[in-house]
Design an enzyme around this catalytic site. Structure first.
Site, PDB file in Angstrom:
ATOM      1  CG  HIS A  25      -1.995  -1.045   1.125  1.00 33.84           C
ATOM      2  ND1 HIS A  25      -3.158  -0.859   0.428  1.00 33.84           N
ATOM      3  CD2 HIS A  25      -2.060  -2.296   1.639  1.00 33.84           C
ATOM      4  CE1 HIS A  25      -3.898  -1.946   0.522  1.00 33.84           C
ATOM      5  NE2 HIS A  25      -3.258  -2.839   1.252  1.00 33.84           N
ATOM      6  CD  GLU A 210      -5.496  -9.455   6.627  1.00 27.33           C
ATOM      7  OE1 GLU A 210      -4.333  -9.432   7.071  1.00 27.33           O
ATOM      8  OE2 GLU A 210      -6.074  -8.449   6.191  1.00 27.33           O
ATOM      9  CG  ASP A 289      -0.283  -1.154   5.076  1.00 22.22           C
ATOM     10  OD1 ASP A 289      -0.309  -0.196   4.284  1.00 22.22           O
ATOM     11  OD2 ASP A 289      -1.221  -1.977   5.202  1.00 22.22           O
TER      12      ASP A 289
END
Length: 345
Positions: A25, A210, A289
């Protein structure tokens, strides 16, 4: 550089293994040091969990936990104030991937999250693509962009972003995604946006599997027509679904360190990578991330090697699959395969 393992075999340097990075991201790719520097420049007070207590202790077991994670992400995004800040972020993300053995990067961004400060979604997309071209030229890393909609916003916003992505389909945008807390909103409501992206020939890569289980993976396949799944790791809970994923050639972007940090699994040994591989699934390891989870691309390979005692042949197979699941040009893929074979030899 290789070292002997306990079985007398060879453990090669995982940072030298050529990789494609398919789940990263935009703001989440920022270096921690860059976050601190940009915040200090503009007098932005960061929460302790992004300063001395970094990386933060996170959990997404409930909505409160996800809200805290999202708040930290939004605070980090707020330090990006100028085009040079964006250029720096993209260049440093490329440099970090190259250091980790990266040959190809598909970075994911929701332009609407930056539009107010950078002149709108089109202007910001132009800026990002210019920065990507510059970073690629300077580092030698092949790069492309996945435009991602936010599932907590209205589905009509997603359609706007899908049309935007379609306009850039031959100028550096290769895919369309759907991110944020997959427990919120109705995934089926975003079907129209994905049909727009599909008609433009874009890769379809929504988050799923997830924070929610197999039933949501099925929705992503049936309603969104996913070619890849952001995460998808909980497909391992349903053998019939996993077999369908294998048969359809849907790749899974598995991010082990973030799975554990968000409380999806209790520890790295519980991440079901061996089950996914045994079933024949195509898996591409990603860092998600790094700014919030503290681990970059090579770290995903290293932690899975340690947690599951993976041999180097399996690591090489994971690297090969990351390129197979990518939209990298064929010459990049061919060169990477040769160098993966050389790493293993």
């Amino acid at each position: 550089m290789a070292s002997a393992d306990a079985g007398g075999g060879c453990r090669r340097d995982v940072t030298a293994l050529p990789k494609a990075h398919l789940h990263l991201h935009f703001t989440g790719s920022m270096r921690h040091a860059t976050l601190l520097e940009l915040a200090a420049r503009d007098g932005i007070v960061l929460p302790d969990s992004l300063v001395e207590d970094w990386p933060p202790r996170l959990s997404a077991a409930d909505e409160k936990g996800w809200f805290r994670f999202q708040r930290l992400y939004d605070v980090a995004r707020s330090v990006l104030r100028t085009p040079d800040d964006v250029r720096r972020l993209v260049l440093e993300a490329a440099e970090d991937d190259v250091r980790d053995g990266g040959r190809w990067l598909e970075i994911q961004v929701d332009p609407s999250g930056y539009a107010a400060r950078f002149g709108g979604i089109t202007a910001f997309t132009d800026l990002v693509l210019d920065c990507v071209r510059d970073a690629s030229a300077r580092t030698g890393l092949g790069m492309a962009v996945v435009v991602a909609a936010n599932r907590t916003r209205h589905p009509l916003d997603a359609r706007t972003l899908a049309r935007l992505a379609a306009q850039y389909a031959d100028r550096g945008v290769i895919g369309f995604g759907l991110s944020n807390d997959e427990r919120r909103g109705s995934t089926a409501d975003f079907e129209g946006a994905f049909r727009i992206a599909e008609r433009a020939g874009l890769l379809l890569a929504p988050h799923g599997g997830e924070l929610r289980g197999p039933e949501h993976v099925r929705t992503c396949l049936d309603r969104l027509g996913a070619h890849r799944l952001g995460h998808g790791v909980r497909s391992a809970e349903d053998p019939a679904l996993l077999d369908r994923i294998v048969q359809q050639g849907v790749a899974l972007e598995v991010c082990p360190v973030s799975n554990v940090a968000l409380g999806v699994y209790s520890d790295l040994t519980s991440v079901p990578l061996p089950q996914l591989l045994a079933a024949g699934a195509t898996v591409a390891l990603g860092a998600d991330d790094p700014l919030l989870f503290g681990s970059r691309l090579a770290g995903q390979y290293a932690t899975m090697r340690a947690a599951h005692d993976l041999d180097d042949t399996t690591l090489a197979r994971l690297a090969e699959m990351s390129f197979a699941a990518s939209r990298a040009p064929q010459d990049v893929v061919d060169a990477a395969r040769r160098d993966i074979a050389a790493w293993l030899a």
